[in-house]
Every structure is written in structure tokens, then in C-alpha cells.
Motif scaffolding. Structure first.
Motif, PDB file in Angstrom:
ATOM      1  N   PRO A 153       0.831  -1.203   0.000  1.00  0.00           N
ATOM      2  CA  PRO A 153       0.000   0.000   0.000  1.00  0.00           C
ATOM      3  C   PRO A 153       0.869   1.258   0.000  1.00  0.00           C
ATOM      4  CG  PRO A 153      -0.044  -1.076   2.145  1.00  0.00           C
ATOM      5  CD  PRO A 153       0.721  -1.961   1.231  1.00  0.00           C
ATOM      6  N   ASP A 154       0.394   2.273  -0.697  1.00  0.00           N
ATOM      7  CA  ASP A 154       1.120   3.541  -0.677  1.00  0.00           C
ATOM      8  C   ASP A 154       0.778   4.284   0.613  1.00  0.00           C
ATOM      9  OD1 ASP A 154      -1.434   4.340  -1.173  1.00  0.00           O
ATOM     10  OD2 ASP A 154      -1.012   5.324  -3.089  1.00  0.00           O
ATOM     11  N   GLY A 155       1.186   5.512   0.744  1.00  0.00           N
ATOM     12  CA  GLY A 155       0.971   6.286   1.965  1.00  0.00           C
ATOM     13  C   GLY A 155      -0.494   6.448   2.321  1.00  0.00           C
ATOM     14  N   ARG A 156      -1.404   6.297   1.372  1.00  0.00           N
ATOM     15  CA  ARG A 156      -2.839   6.488   1.622  1.00  0.00           C
ATOM     16  C   ARG A 156      -3.548   5.184   1.960  1.00  0.00           C
ATOM     17  NH1 ARG A 156      -3.174   9.806  -3.830  1.00  0.00           N
ATOM     18  NH2 ARG A 156      -2.057   7.922  -4.339  1.00  0.00           N
ATOM     19  N   GLY A 157      -2.806   4.056   2.050  1.00  0.00           N
ATOM     20  CA  GLY A 157      -3.408   2.799   2.438  1.00  0.00           C
ATOM     21  C   GLY A 157      -3.947   1.989   1.284  1.00  0.00           C
ATOM     22  N   LYS A 158      -3.698   2.391   0.042  1.00  0.00           N
ATOM     23  CA  LYS A 158      -4.191   1.662  -1.123  1.00  0.00           C
ATOM     24  C   LYS A 158      -2.999   1.122  -1.907  1.00  0.00           C
ATOM     25  CE  LYS A 158      -8.240   4.568  -1.743  1.00  0.00           C
ATOM     26  NZ  LYS A 158      -8.947   5.469  -2.657  1.00  0.00           N
TER      27      LYS A 158
END
Length: 118
Positions: A109-114
Motif C-alpha cells: 500500500p502507498d501512503g494512503r493505504g491503497k
């Protein structure tokens, strides 16, 4: 974390490929280790003990067809770790390991949780 896994994946691929090339070149210069001979019809032929008629007969006599299959499998598996086949095995393992790390890094996941979409 993703960037580190990409770098590690690339390093594994490069080091594994380089090692495979070196192993392959070394295997080309490897001498044959034929040390056994068989006499058939008055002529001498180089032979491996595991391929002789007596060995095959004894193996079938004591273990049947299952032991023949097990013996062939063990020789095939042992052959993966010598000569040219070792180079191919090294390249395949490096490719698979590198690909697995790449997929793991791509699905983090990237920094946004996706997960990152491509």
C-alpha cells in the motif's frame, strides 16, 4: 519500503544473471570425468556405473519399477547442481525470486493505504 524492494529485486536479478553467465562459461571448460569403461564385443567403451545393465537389473530386482523411477528422479535432481544445469538453475531461481519481490513491492500500500495501481 517499496523502493527498497524494487532495488533488492533488481540486485537479485543482476547478481543472479551474472552468476549464471559465469557458471555457464566455467562449465564449458569443465573436463569430462569419464573414468569407467565397459567391454562389449571386444571393444572398450566409456561407461557410467549407474547406466550399466547389471546396475539396472539389480535395481529392478530389489526395488521394482518404483526404485527405477526414484533413481532417475534423484539423478535428475542431483544433475541440477552441476555444470551447465547449475547455471540454468541459478538463473531460474534468481528470476523467480526477483519477480516475487517485485510483485510484493508493487502490491504494497502507498501512503494512503491503497495498493499502487499500474
Amino acid at each position: 519500503m517499496r523502493k527498497r524492494l524494487y532495488i533488492i529485486s533488481l540486485m537479485i536479478l543482476l547478481i543472479g544473471s551474472g552468476s549464471a553467465v559465469l557458471l555457464y562459461q566455467n562449465a564449458l571448460h569443465e573436463a569430462s570425468d569419464e573414468s569407467r569403461y565397459e567391454i562389449i564385443g571386444g571393444f572398450v567403451y566409456p561407461a557410467h556405473g549407474e547406466n550399466s545393465k547389471k546396475y539396472v537389473h539389480d535395481l529392478q530386482l530389489y526395488g521394482g519399477q518404483t526404485s527405477m523411477l526414484a533413481d532417475e528422479f534423484m539423478r535428475w535432481f542431483a544433475g541440477l547442481w552441476h555444470g551447465k544445469m547449475l547455471a540454468y538453475t541459478t538463473a531460474c531461481i534468481a528470476f523467480v525470486l526477483s519477480f516475487v519481490l517485485y510483485v510484493i513491492a508493487n502490491n504494497l500500500p502507498d501512503g494512503r493505504g491503497k495498493p499502487q495501481s499500474s
